[in-house]
Motif scaffolding. Sequence first.
Motif, PDB file in Angstrom:
ATOM      1  N   VAL A  63      48.629  53.008  12.114  1.00  0.00           N
ATOM      2  CA  VAL A  63      49.850  52.368  11.629  1.00  0.00           C
ATOM      3  C   VAL A  63      49.929  52.674  10.138  1.00  0.00           C
ATOM      4  N   TYR A  64      51.091  53.170   9.679  1.00  0.00           N
ATOM      5  CA  TYR A  64      51.268  53.515   8.268  1.00  0.00           C
ATOM      6  C   TYR A  64      52.300  52.607   7.624  1.00  0.00           C
ATOM      7  N   PHE A  65      52.104  52.337   6.346  1.00  0.00           N
ATOM      8  CA  PHE A  65      52.989  51.481   5.564  1.00  0.00           C
ATOM      9  C   PHE A  65      53.444  52.247   4.324  1.00  0.00           C
ATOM     10  N   LYS A  66      54.701  52.078   3.933  1.00  0.00           N
ATOM     11  CA  LYS A  66      55.233  52.793   2.778  1.00  0.00           C
ATOM     12  C   LYS A  66      54.806  52.180   1.458  1.00  0.00           C
ATOM     13  N   ASP A  67      54.561  50.880   1.445  1.00  0.00           N
ATOM     14  CA  ASP A  67      54.196  50.258   0.175  1.00  0.00           C
ATOM     15  C   ASP A  67      52.911  49.439   0.281  1.00  0.00           C
ATOM     16  N   LYS A  68      52.294  49.272  -0.866  1.00  0.00           N
ATOM     17  CA  LYS A  68      51.004  48.592  -0.933  1.00  0.00           C
ATOM     18  C   LYS A  68      51.129  47.110  -0.601  1.00  0.00           C
ATOM     19  N   GLU A  69      52.259  46.490  -0.943  1.00  0.00           N
ATOM     20  CA  GLU A  69      52.454  45.061  -0.691  1.00  0.00           C
ATOM     21  C   GLU A  69      52.407  44.740   0.802  1.00  0.00           C
ATOM     22  N   THR A  70      53.097  45.518   1.610  1.00  0.00           N
ATOM     23  CA  THR A  70      53.087  45.312   3.062  1.00  0.00           C
ATOM     24  C   THR A  70      51.693  45.557   3.624  1.00  0.00           C
ATOM     25  N   TRP A  71      51.054  46.598   3.163  1.00  0.00           N
ATOM     26  CA  TRP A  71      49.701  46.952   3.586  1.00  0.00           C
ATOM     27  C   TRP A  71      48.726  45.811   3.308  1.00  0.00           C
ATOM     28  N   LEU A  72      48.782  45.244   2.107  1.00  0.00           N
ATOM     29  CA  LEU A  72      47.896  44.137   1.746  1.00  0.00           C
ATOM     30  C   LEU A  72      48.226  42.869   2.530  1.00  0.00           C
ATOM     31  N   ALA A  73      49.517  42.623   2.784  1.00  0.00           N
ATOM     32  CA  ALA A  73      49.919  41.435   3.537  1.00  0.00           C
ATOM     33  C   ALA A  73      49.411  41.493   4.970  1.00  0.00           C
ATOM     34  N   VAL A  74      49.524  42.648   5.614  1.00  0.00           N
ATOM     35  CA  VAL A  74      49.035  42.801   6.994  1.00  0.00           C
ATOM     36  C   VAL A  74      47.513  42.703   7.015  1.00  0.00           C
ATOM     37  N   ASN A  75      46.852  43.281   6.024  1.00  0.00           N
ATOM     38  CA  ASN A  75      45.401  43.183   5.917  1.00  0.00           C
ATOM     39  C   ASN A  75      44.963  41.724   5.805  1.00  0.00           C
ATOM     40  N   THR A  76      45.608  40.963   4.954  1.00  0.00           N
ATOM     41  CA  THR A  76      45.299  39.541   4.787  1.00  0.00           C
ATOM     42  C   THR A  76      45.566  38.763   6.066  1.00  0.00           C
ATOM     43  N   LEU A  77      46.676  39.049   6.719  1.00  0.00           N
ATOM     44  CA  LEU A  77      47.034  38.360   7.948  1.00  0.00           C
ATOM     45  C   LEU A  77      45.998  38.602   9.049  1.00  0.00           C
ATOM     46  N   LEU A  78      45.577  39.845   9.234  1.00  0.00           N
ATOM     47  CA  LEU A  78      44.582  40.152  10.248  1.00  0.00           C
ATOM     48  C   LEU A  78      43.210  39.560   9.888  1.00  0.00           C
ATOM     49  N   ASP A  79      42.853  39.610   8.616  1.00  0.00           N
ATOM     50  CA  ASP A  79      41.571  39.018   8.190  1.00  0.00           C
ATOM     51  C   ASP A  79      41.522  37.520   8.449  1.00  0.00           C
ATOM     52  N   GLN A  80      42.641  36.845   8.296  1.00  0.00           N
ATOM     53  CA  GLN A  80      42.681  35.396   8.497  1.00  0.00           C
ATOM     54  C   GLN A  80      42.665  35.023   9.976  1.00  0.00           C
ATOM     55  N   ASN A  81      43.159  35.900  10.838  1.00  0.00           N
ATOM     56  CA  ASN A  81      43.346  35.527  12.244  1.00  0.00           C
ATOM     57  C   ASN A  81      42.430  36.219  13.238  1.00  0.00           C
TER      58      ASN A  81
END
Length: 82
Positions: A63-81
Motif C-alpha cells: 500500500v502506497y501513500f502520497k504524503d507522510k502525514e497519511t503514512w504516519l496516521a495509518v502507522n499509528t492507527l495500526l500500532d494502536q489496534n
Amino acid sequence: MNLENYDFKIYNGRIKVYYQGSVMFSFNQIDFLGYYFFKDDTKLYGMTLHFLREKAGHAEMDVYFKDKETWLAVNTLLDQNL
C-alpha cells in the motif's frame, strides 16, 4: 497529524482501515502476519502487509501513500489496534 479522519474496524474477520468514512484498504484478520512501513526511492511512503496463505493469492500486499502525514496516521492507527 489528525487521527479523527482515520478509523479501524474489524467486521466478520476482515480488518478495514477507513479515511473520512471510505475504506482505504482491507484484509483478512486470520491470514495476517505483520506489516512493515518504508519510504521508497520515488518519494512515496509505503507499507507491506504480510499474510500466511500463499495459495489464497499473494503472500504480501503493498500500500502506497502520497504524503507522510497519511503514512504516519495509518502507522499509528495500526500500532494502536494490532
